[in-house]
Enzyme design. Structure first.
Site, PDB file in Angstrom:
ATOM      1  N   ASP A  26       0.872  -1.184   0.000  1.00  0.00           N
ATOM      2  CA  ASP A  26       0.000   0.000   0.000  1.00  0.00           C
ATOM      3  C   ASP A  26       0.902   1.225   0.000  1.00  0.00           C
ATOM      4  O   ASP A  26       2.116   1.114   0.241  1.00  0.00           O
ATOM      5  CB  ASP A  26      -0.893   0.003   1.273  1.00  0.00           C
ATOM      6  CG  ASP A  26      -2.184   0.815   1.102  1.00  0.00           C
ATOM      7  OD1 ASP A  26      -2.085   2.036   0.867  1.00  0.00           O
ATOM      8  OD2 ASP A  26      -3.270   0.243   1.192  1.00  0.00           O
TER       9      ASP A  26
ATOM     10  N   TYR B 232     -14.222   6.932 -12.969  1.00  0.00           N
ATOM     11  CA  TYR B 232     -14.159   5.672 -12.205  1.00  0.00           C
ATOM     12  C   TYR B 232     -14.832   4.536 -12.976  1.00  0.00           C
ATOM     13  O   TYR B 232     -14.292   3.432 -13.055  1.00  0.00           O
ATOM     14  CB  TYR B 232     -14.841   5.905 -10.856  1.00  0.00           C
ATOM     15  CG  TYR B 232     -14.773   4.746  -9.886  1.00  0.00           C
ATOM     16  CD1 TYR B 232     -13.585   4.428  -9.218  1.00  0.00           C
ATOM     17  CD2 TYR B 232     -15.903   3.979  -9.601  1.00  0.00           C
ATOM     18  CE1 TYR B 232     -13.533   3.385  -8.310  1.00  0.00           C
ATOM     19  CE2 TYR B 232     -15.854   2.933  -8.689  1.00  0.00           C
ATOM     20  CZ  TYR B 232     -14.664   2.648  -8.044  1.00  0.00           C
ATOM     21  OH  TYR B 232     -14.609   1.606  -7.135  1.00  0.00           O
TER      22      TYR B 232
ATOM     23  N   ASP C   1       3.514   1.775  -4.656  1.00  0.00           N
ATOM     24  CA  ASP C   1       2.569   2.549  -5.458  1.00  0.00           C
ATOM     25  C   ASP C   1       2.306   1.728  -6.721  1.00  0.00           C
ATOM     26  O   ASP C   1       3.224   1.509  -7.522  1.00  0.00           O
ATOM     27  CB  ASP C   1       3.177   3.912  -5.811  1.00  0.00           C
ATOM     28  CG  ASP C   1       2.247   4.766  -6.671  1.00  0.00           C
ATOM     29  OD1 ASP C   1       1.290   4.209  -7.257  1.00  0.00           O
ATOM     30  OD2 ASP C   1       2.490   5.982  -6.771  1.00  0.00           O
ATOM     31  N   VAL C   2       1.052   1.300  -6.914  1.00  0.00           N
ATOM     32  CA  VAL C   2       0.751   0.371  -8.012  1.00  0.00           C
ATOM     33  C   VAL C   2       0.888   1.005  -9.395  1.00  0.00           C
ATOM     34  O   VAL C   2       0.931   0.293 -10.399  1.00  0.00           O
ATOM     35  CB  VAL C   2      -0.672  -0.231  -7.885  1.00  0.00           C
ATOM     36  CG1 VAL C   2      -0.783  -1.125  -6.672  1.00  0.00           C
ATOM     37  CG2 VAL C   2      -1.751   0.858  -7.891  1.00  0.00           C
TER      38      VAL C   2
ATOM     39  N   ASN D 128      -6.230  -4.974  -5.640  1.00  0.00           N
ATOM     40  CA  ASN D 128      -7.313  -4.313  -4.896  1.00  0.00           C
ATOM     41  C   ASN D 128      -7.184  -2.794  -4.865  1.00  0.00           C
ATOM     42  O   ASN D 128      -8.201  -2.096  -4.818  1.00  0.00           O
ATOM     43  CB  ASN D 128      -7.336  -4.857  -3.458  1.00  0.00           C
ATOM     44  CG  ASN D 128      -8.174  -3.992  -2.541  1.00  0.00           C
ATOM     45  OD1 ASN D 128      -9.394  -4.015  -2.592  1.00  0.00           O
ATOM     46  ND2 ASN D 128      -7.508  -3.176  -1.715  1.00  0.00           N
TER      47      ASN D 128
ATOM     48  N   LYS E 284     -13.133   1.046 -14.106  1.00  0.00           N
ATOM     49  CA  LYS E 284     -13.589  -0.257 -13.603  1.00  0.00           C
ATOM     50  C   LYS E 284     -14.162  -1.126 -14.726  1.00  0.00           C
ATOM     51  O   LYS E 284     -14.093  -2.354 -14.668  1.00  0.00           O
ATOM     52  CB  LYS E 284     -14.604  -0.062 -12.473  1.00  0.00           C
ATOM     53  CG  LYS E 284     -13.997   0.541 -11.209  1.00  0.00           C
ATOM     54  CD  LYS E 284     -12.906  -0.347 -10.636  1.00  0.00           C
ATOM     55  CE  LYS E 284     -12.387   0.142  -9.292  1.00  0.00           C
ATOM     56  NZ  LYS E 284     -11.371  -0.743  -8.720  1.00  0.00           N
TER      57      LYS E 284
HETATM   58  P1  NAP Z   1     -10.103   2.535   0.391  1.00  0.00           P
HETATM   59  O1  NAP Z   1     -10.720   2.382   1.747  1.00  0.00           O
HETATM   60  O2  NAP Z   1      -9.898   3.897  -0.159  1.00  0.00           O
HETATM   61  O3  NAP Z   1      -8.726   1.702   0.370  1.00  0.00           O
HETATM   62  C1  NAP Z   1      -7.941   1.652  -0.812  1.00  0.00           C
HETATM   63  C2  NAP Z   1      -6.487   1.507  -0.395  1.00  0.00           C
HETATM   64  O4  NAP Z   1      -5.664   1.605  -1.572  1.00  0.00           O
HETATM   65  C3  NAP Z   1      -6.051   2.638   0.538  1.00  0.00           C
HETATM   66  O5  NAP Z   1      -5.225   2.150   1.563  1.00  0.00           O
HETATM   67  C4  NAP Z   1      -5.327   3.554  -0.418  1.00  0.00           C
HETATM   68  O6  NAP Z   1      -4.411   4.429   0.199  1.00  0.00           O
HETATM   69  C5  NAP Z   1      -4.637   2.553  -1.293  1.00  0.00           C
HETATM   70  N1  NAP Z   1      -4.102   3.164  -2.499  1.00  0.00           N
HETATM   71  C6  NAP Z   1      -4.552   4.289  -3.147  1.00  0.00           C
HETATM   72  N2  NAP Z   1      -3.755   4.578  -4.173  1.00  0.00           N
HETATM   73  C7  NAP Z   1      -2.778   3.639  -4.193  1.00  0.00           C
HETATM   74  C8  NAP Z   1      -1.665   3.397  -5.021  1.00  0.00           C
HETATM   75  N3  NAP Z   1      -1.344   4.225  -6.030  1.00  0.00           N
HETATM   76  N4  NAP Z   1      -0.878   2.320  -4.763  1.00  0.00           N
HETATM   77  C9  NAP Z   1      -1.149   1.500  -3.730  1.00  0.00           C
HETATM   78  N5  NAP Z   1      -2.187   1.681  -2.892  1.00  0.00           N
HETATM   79  C10 NAP Z   1      -3.004   2.729  -3.136  1.00  0.00           C
HETATM   80  O7  NAP Z   1     -10.985   1.763  -0.673  1.00  0.00           O
HETATM   81  P2  NAP Z   1     -11.869   0.444  -0.514  1.00  0.00           P
HETATM   82  O8  NAP Z   1     -13.251   0.847  -0.330  1.00  0.00           O
HETATM   83  O9  NAP Z   1     -11.244  -0.476   0.456  1.00  0.00           O
HETATM   84  O10 NAP Z   1     -11.716  -0.111  -1.990  1.00  0.00           O
HETATM   85  C11 NAP Z   1     -10.834  -1.179  -2.344  1.00  0.00           C
HETATM   86  C12 NAP Z   1     -11.117  -1.560  -3.787  1.00  0.00           C
HETATM   87  O11 NAP Z   1     -12.491  -1.919  -3.919  1.00  0.00           O
HETATM   88  C13 NAP Z   1     -10.879  -0.412  -4.782  1.00  0.00           C
HETATM   89  O12 NAP Z   1     -10.356  -0.928  -5.990  1.00  0.00           O
HETATM   90  C14 NAP Z   1     -12.277   0.127  -5.017  1.00  0.00           C
HETATM   91  O13 NAP Z   1     -12.394   0.778  -6.253  1.00  0.00           O
HETATM   92  C15 NAP Z   1     -13.088  -1.148  -4.946  1.00  0.00           C
HETATM   93  N6  NAP Z   1     -14.506  -0.940  -4.643  1.00  0.00           N
HETATM   94  C16 NAP Z   1     -14.888  -0.367  -3.468  1.00  0.00           C
HETATM   95  C17 NAP Z   1     -16.250  -0.217  -3.194  1.00  0.00           C
HETATM   96  C18 NAP Z   1     -16.754   0.389  -1.918  1.00  0.00           C
HETATM   97  O14 NAP Z   1     -17.952   0.612  -1.793  1.00  0.00           O
HETATM   98  N7  NAP Z   1     -15.912   0.648  -0.922  1.00  0.00           N
HETATM   99  C19 NAP Z   1     -17.185  -0.627  -4.131  1.00  0.00           C
HETATM  100  C20 NAP Z   1     -16.765  -1.188  -5.327  1.00  0.00           C
HETATM  101  C21 NAP Z   1     -15.410  -1.354  -5.558  1.00  0.00           C
HETATM  102  P3  NAP Z   1      -4.883   5.992   0.432  1.00  0.00           P
HETATM  103  O15 NAP Z   1      -5.977   5.935   1.428  1.00  0.00           O
HETATM  104  O16 NAP Z   1      -3.662   6.700   0.910  1.00  0.00           O
HETATM  105  O17 NAP Z   1      -5.373   6.511  -0.906  1.00  0.00           O
END
Ligand code: NAP
Length: 276
Positions: free
Chosen positions: A47, A169, A73-74, A100, A173
């Protein structure tokens, strides 16, 4: 005629498997890391959030599980090469990659900021493609891990249909949905023993979901967070938000040998949203 009895409990176990999870420090990624480790895998979580990531790995090790954190950083290809090399060096292989990490930017299309668009595409599309590239290099026959494996890409219901104020977004996706299928058919036809599938979460109770609901208020598309949430839940037959565990359980299934014949599939974990 005698019939071999399969131990289905073992089929879902991840003992002796090694996993790499991006964006694993918090939210859905954190729960995926916890699930894979508790199902028996050794997990390298990466992360950009280092403190939370180190704390999570330490917590899991304190419970007798195997986990390490590495900053990554991905969107940076060199950091993918380093992450894959590090997981193989630390745990002796690579069987599971969960792409993820992802970000969301909400904006009306007329106000779309080019820098935001570029960032979403870099992290959500390039980050996933680079992860697939370097995992396949390691997992395919002759690679540094070499035993095949399972790649799981976290897309979204926003990768299946349109959502207002979410064009960057949804574009990203939707791309994850289709790049997953290309990786799946290529890896299958080349007999790499690598499977690749996507998961499409509905709205899951995390910080991203809270920001998403607030975003509609900020854009004056909803009067309050409560109204924003109710409007969304009206489209969910089960009438509730998902939990990170719902996604983590789907990951464990796709990562396991129980999903041996599943590749190029899209698993909707959305309370019935997409079925409506
Ligand atoms: P989240 O709480 O924002 O967690 C995402 C994690 O990825 C955070 O720790 C973030 O760090 C990290 N990240 C951001 N940019 C990055 C990078 N360049 N390299 C490595 N890590 C990075 O999101 P989440 O809700 O857990 O979502 C996880 C996945 O599920 C994502 O792909 C999201 O699009 C997908 N998703 C989520 C939902 C939902 O309702 N939550 C629904 C559909 C899909 P920072 O906080 O510092 O940015």
């Amino acid at each position: 005629m005698s019939h071999a009895v399969i131990d289905y409990r073992n089929l879902f176990a991840l003992d002796r498997k090694v996993a790499l999870v991006s964006g694993g420090s918090r939210g859905i990624g954190e729960e995926i890391v916890r699930a894979l480790a508790s199902a028996g895998a050794s997990v390298m979580l990466t992360d950009i959030l280092a403190d939370e990531g180190h704390a999570l790995a330490k917590d899991l090790r304190g419970r007798g599980l195997r986990a390490e954190f590495m900053r990554q950083d991905v969107a940076d290809e060199v950091q993918w090469e380093m992450a894959v090399a590090a997981v193989v060096a630390k745990f002796g292989g690579l069987d599971i990659l969960v792409n993820n990490a992802g970000i969301e930017k909400q904006s009306l299309i007329a106000d779309l900021c080019f820098e935001d668009l570029q960032k979403v595409l870099d992290i959500n599309i390039s980050g996933v493609l680079l992860g697939c590239k370097h995992a396949v290099r390691a997992m395919r026959p002759g690679g540094i891990a070499g035993k095949g494996g399972s790649i799981i890409n976290i897309s979204s219901i926003a990768g299946l249909g349109g959502i207002p104020a979410l064009s960057a977004y949804t574009a990203s996706k939707g791309a994850v949905r289709l790049l997953t299928k290309s990786v799946a058919v290529e890896c299958a036809q080349l007999r790499t023993a690598i499977r690749c599938n996507s998961i499409h979460p509905g709205l899951i109770d995390t910080q991203m979901a809270a920001r998403f609901l607030q975003g509609f208020v900020d854009l004056k598309l909803a009067e309050s967070v409560q109204a924003s949430k109710e409007a969304f839940l009206n489209q969910v037959p089960m009438g509730e938000l998902g939990r990170p565990q719902d996604i983590a359980a789907a990951v464990v299934y796709l990562a396991s040998d129980a999903a041996r014949y599943v590749t190029g599939a899209e698993l909707h974990v959305d309370g019935g949203y997409y079925a409506m």
